[in-house]
Design a protein around this motif. Structure first.
Motif, PDB file in Angstrom:
ATOM      1  N   GLN A  58       0.739  -1.296  -0.175  1.00  0.00           N
ATOM      2  CA  GLN A  58      -0.006  -0.052   0.065  1.00  0.00           C
ATOM      3  C   GLN A  58       0.957   1.346  -0.025  1.00  0.00           C
ATOM      4  OE1 GLN A  58      -2.552   0.984   3.218  1.00  0.00           O
ATOM      5  NE2 GLN A  58      -4.166   1.196   1.963  1.00  0.00           N
ATOM      6  N   LYS A  59       1.877   1.093   0.717  1.00  0.00           N
ATOM      7  CA  LYS A  59       2.869   2.420   0.793  1.00  0.00           C
ATOM      8  C   LYS A  59       3.318   2.731  -0.549  1.00  0.00           C
ATOM      9  CE  LYS A  59       6.438   4.090   3.558  1.00  0.00           C
ATOM     10  NZ  LYS A  59       7.839   3.868   4.460  1.00  0.00           N
ATOM     11  N   TYR A 319     -12.630 -13.222   2.129  1.00  0.00           N
ATOM     12  CA  TYR A 319     -13.575 -12.093   2.761  1.00  0.00           C
ATOM     13  C   TYR A 319     -14.802 -12.568   2.786  1.00  0.00           C
ATOM     14  CZ  TYR A 319     -16.046  -7.550   3.228  1.00  0.00           C
ATOM     15  OH  TYR A 319     -16.919  -6.532   3.634  1.00  0.00           O
ATOM     16  N   HIS A 420     -16.648  -1.962   0.981  1.00  0.00           N
ATOM     17  CA  HIS A 420     -15.340  -2.279   1.606  1.00  0.00           C
ATOM     18  C   HIS A 420     -14.435  -2.430   0.371  1.00  0.00           C
ATOM     19  CE1 HIS A 420     -17.073  -2.337   5.714  1.00  0.00           C
ATOM     20  NE2 HIS A 420     -18.193  -2.567   5.077  1.00  0.00           N
ATOM     21  N   ILE A 423     -12.935   1.273  -1.119  1.00  0.00           N
ATOM     22  CA  ILE A 423     -12.012   1.800  -0.258  1.00  0.00           C
ATOM     23  C   ILE A 423     -10.603   1.189  -0.153  1.00  0.00           C
ATOM     24  CG2 ILE A 423     -13.810   3.086   0.927  1.00  0.00           C
ATOM     25  CD1 ILE A 423     -13.123   1.073   3.222  1.00  0.00           C
ATOM     26  N   ASN A 424      -9.717   2.009   0.075  1.00  0.00           N
ATOM     27  CA  ASN A 424      -8.368   1.445  -0.150  1.00  0.00           C
ATOM     28  C   ASN A 424      -7.965   0.757   1.243  1.00  0.00           C
ATOM     29  OD1 ASN A 424      -7.625   3.469   1.569  1.00  0.00           O
ATOM     30  ND2 ASN A 424      -5.908   4.285   0.369  1.00  0.00           N
ATOM     31  N   GLU A 425      -8.818   0.512   2.148  1.00  0.00           N
ATOM     32  CA  GLU A 425      -8.506  -0.433   3.244  1.00  0.00           C
ATOM     33  C   GLU A 425      -8.162  -2.002   3.009  1.00  0.00           C
ATOM     34  OE1 GLU A 425     -11.091  -1.631   7.151  1.00  0.00           O
ATOM     35  OE2 GLU A 425     -11.421   0.518   6.406  1.00  0.00           O
ATOM     36  N   HIS A 426      -8.785  -2.229   1.771  1.00  0.00           N
ATOM     37  CA  HIS A 426      -8.548  -3.537   1.172  1.00  0.00           C
ATOM     38  C   HIS A 426      -7.980  -3.478  -0.177  1.00  0.00           C
ATOM     39  CE1 HIS A 426     -11.254  -5.566   4.282  1.00  0.00           C
ATOM     40  NE2 HIS A 426     -11.830  -4.703   4.140  1.00  0.00           N
TER      41      HIS A 426
END
Ligand SMILES: Cc1cc2nc3c(=O)[nH]c(=O)nc-3n(C[C@H](O)[C@H](O)[C@H](O)COP(=O)(O)OP(=O)(O)OC[C@H]3O[C@@H](n4cnc5c(N)ncnc54)[C@H](O)[C@@H]3O)c2cc1C
Length: 601
Positions: A58-59, A319, A420, A423-426
């Motif tokens: 993600q970074k 998931y 879900h 969004i960039n949580e996943h």
């Protein structure tokens, strides 16, 4: 939730049950290896993927490369991760021992890379392009070029690029304008502008070796006047130390919807005196040499698309098993517990489609990877030539089908997670953004479809086309030996008949009718052929599974094989029949797109 990055059982299935990789150790080149070596190489890749790439995935997406006016910088963790790959030997896994390689079969290297790609996505592009660059030079460069550039690229000291695209010339390389002039000192001087060059500048290696397509002054127009040059960022002295700056300037850094780990650069060559370029092979044969790299890169693009689809599928599957939401239509009691979303048939539809696309696509790219190996290492000359014939024909499909269906799979992964997933949580939205490049680079889908229909099908008396059909027919005969597969072999036979009729019609129309009209629906032909190829590879997977089920496997394995048969059924019921619509459009010479006028839009 800790999702698996890939389904290891499926990778095992592909390598050892579908493609019988263990038998490769009987080939002279691979005689030092055994299944255990293969497994430990893949295990090493998995460990590096989990330890170095997954934590920075993600970074890398958020912290895009930056330019300080002198150099492009990437986050420092990327170098650590890439060094881990290089130090493990994985970067030159398939290279000869003499070039510090491991001489591993490419199909095993592909599976190892699958873990790295699933965890790091485009980060691995630096290494893959460097390897493909080195492979091209090894095949077509002089011993001096190999000594000077290939060795440091294999060791990770230098990295490589492929510099073809220009601001005014993307799909049609014949119009490129970068020029090469033979100067009085006997050296070529290169000047011109290139754009979208992946890995064109960064702080990951001490030098960057650009493979640049340019036109030597006075060369013919079009693709017959293109030559290939090694143009390093820094010149290198005879003792191997870095010399002068070679006038390769960064003129821009692109910011992209995905693939952000891999820098995308605009480069300007030789603004003052010309960048020194070293000719590869002979003048005017540059595009031919570049095809060495492009063909390899096309399998690589297909692989990346398939792997991103596999990992998105795996993530959304894990998931769906864990996310409680709603009740089945048959359950009216609001006091009853919610079910996990995998209980909803529509969620299973989306998972099944992803499974059918991703595992079908990965089987195709591994098949292509094995053909690329067979054309060099198969025991007999006849087998090598046959593999070459098949690979040459199938390359547009190996590149394109996964590239088109990979993002479709990732789109469904987002839909499984719904809000879900958006969004960039996943990471599923990231997989989609990364994967969306694949139908664009290394020849867009439109360009690949023209190559398939106008070139690959008719060439050589349709030899590659006929060999492909013959392979499919062989599988149909085997499938007929399994009662529950007969229905699919019948459907595939009918699909083949349709393909043959459609192709015959188009071949004759290309010779006698308006060629622009005939080719205007070429993408539908590629889709039609692609769906048949994937249906064929699913039938092959069905045969392996049916055979395994006959042996009454352990319950986990039984479930695995039943899953394969269900995905086979899905593909034959939901996807394969679409070919009949496409065939109708093609054989009616549908002119909807062709006759649409610009001013009518
Ligand atoms: C992230 C990224 C990385 C890349 N990496 C590299 C790299 O490392 N090295 C490199 O050299 N290039 C690289 N490229 C360039 C890439 O290969 C080109 O973008 C691609 O070849 C298409 O060229 P274009 O973008 O100029 O599109 P265009 O050629 O302008 O095409 C635009 C549209 O027109 C269609 N089209 C064009 N010509 C025809 C035709 N004759 N018939 C039918 N349809 C046609 C295309 O299919 C497309 O839909 C990269 C691009 C991106 C975005």
């Amino acid at each position: 939730m800790a999702a698996k990055i890939l389904n290891e059982r499926d990778i095992e299935f592909m390598l050892y049950e579908l493609f019988d990789c263990e038998s490769l150790i009987t080939r002279e080149r691979y005689q030092d290896h055994d299944k255990q070596t293969f497994s430990s190489v893949i295990e090493t890749a998995k460990t590096i993927a989990e330890k170095f790439f997954l934590p920075i995935r993600q970074k890398l997406d958020i912290h895009q490369p930056t330019f300080d006016g002198k150099k492009v910088h990437v986050i420092p963790e990327l170098k650590i991760a890439l060094d881990a790959v290089i130090d493990s030997g994985l970067a030159s896994a398939t290279a000869d021992y003499e070039l510090d390689g491991m001489q591993l079969p490419p199909i095993i290297a592909n599976a190892a890379n699958a873990y790295l790609t699933a965890a790091g996505s485009t980060a691995l592009g630096y290494i893959s392009l460097t390897t493909a660059n080195a492979n091209l030079l090894e095949a077509h460069g002089s011993p001096t070029l190999i000594e000077k550039w290939v060795k440091p690229m294999r060791s990770g000291q230098y990295m490589g690029t492929m510099a073809m695209t220009e601001p005014g010339c993307g799909s049609g390389l014949g119009d490129l304008t970068t020029s090469a002039v033979l100067s009085d000192d006997g050296q070529y001087r290169i000047s011109g502008n290139k754009i979208f060059i992946s890995g064109g500048d960064h702080d990951l290696s001490e030098n960057i070796v650009h493979l640049v397509l340019a036109r030597v002054k006075g060369a013919p127009k079009g693709v017959k006047g293109i030559s290939l040059f090694v143009v390093p960022k820094f010149l290198v002295n005879d003792d191997g130390s870095l010399g002068n700056d070679n006038e390769v300037a960064l003129s821009g850094l692109f910011h992209k919807m995905g693939g952000r780990a891999h820098t995308s650069t605009a480069l300007s060559f030789g603004e003052k005196n010309g960048s020194v370029g070293y000719l590869v092979g002979q003048e005017n044969l540059g595009l031919k040499y570049m095809f060495h790299m492009m063909n390899e890169a096309r399998i690589f693009v297909g692989s990346m698309a398939a792997i991103l689809a596999l990992t998105g599928y795996q993530y959304s599957l894990d998931y769906a098993k864990d996310r409680p939401q709603g009740r089945l239509p048959s359950s009216k009691d609001p006091h009853s517990p919610m079910v996990n979303i995998i209980e909803h048939a529509d969620v299973r539809r989306m998972l099944l489609a992803q499974k059918a696309y991703s595992e079908g696509a990965y089987a195709l790219v591994l098949y292509g990877t094995q053909l690329a190996d067979d054309e060099k290492t198969a025991p007999t000359q006849e087998e090598r030539e046959y593999a070459h014939l098949l690979l040459d024909f199938l390359t547009p499909i190996i590149k394109t089908w996964p590239s088109e269906y990979g993002p479709k799979a990732n789109d469904l992964a987002i839909q499984v997670l719904a809000g879900h997933g958006y969004i960039n949580e996943h990471p599923v939205e990231l997989f989609y953004r990364d994967n969306r490049l694949n139908p664009i680079h290394e020849g867009t889908t439109g360009i690949q479809s023209l190559d398939l229909l106008a070139r690959k099908v008719p060439i050589n008396n349709s030899a590659g086309y006929s060999a492909t059909l013959q392979e499919i027919e062989r599988t149909i005969v085997v499938a007929n030996g399994f009662p529950n597969l007969v229905i699919y072999s019948k459907e595939l036979t009918e699909a083949l008949t349709n393909l043959k009729e459609t192709t015959q019609f188009l071949l004759s129309a290309m010779a006698t009718k308006n060629i622009d009209l005939v080719l205007s629906n070429s993408v539908k032909y590629l889709e039609l052929f692609g769906n048949i190829i994937i249906a064929w590879l699913w039938l092959k997977q069905g045969i392996v599974s049916a055979k395994a089920i006959e042996k009454q496997p352990h319950k986990d394995d039984l479930a695995f094989y039943q899953g394969k048969l269900q995905a086979l059924q899905y593909f034959y019921r939901f996807e394969l029949p679409q070919i009949y619509l496409w065939s109708k459009i093609l054989t009616n010479l549908d002119d909807s797109s062709y006759s649409m006028q610009t001013q009518w839009f």
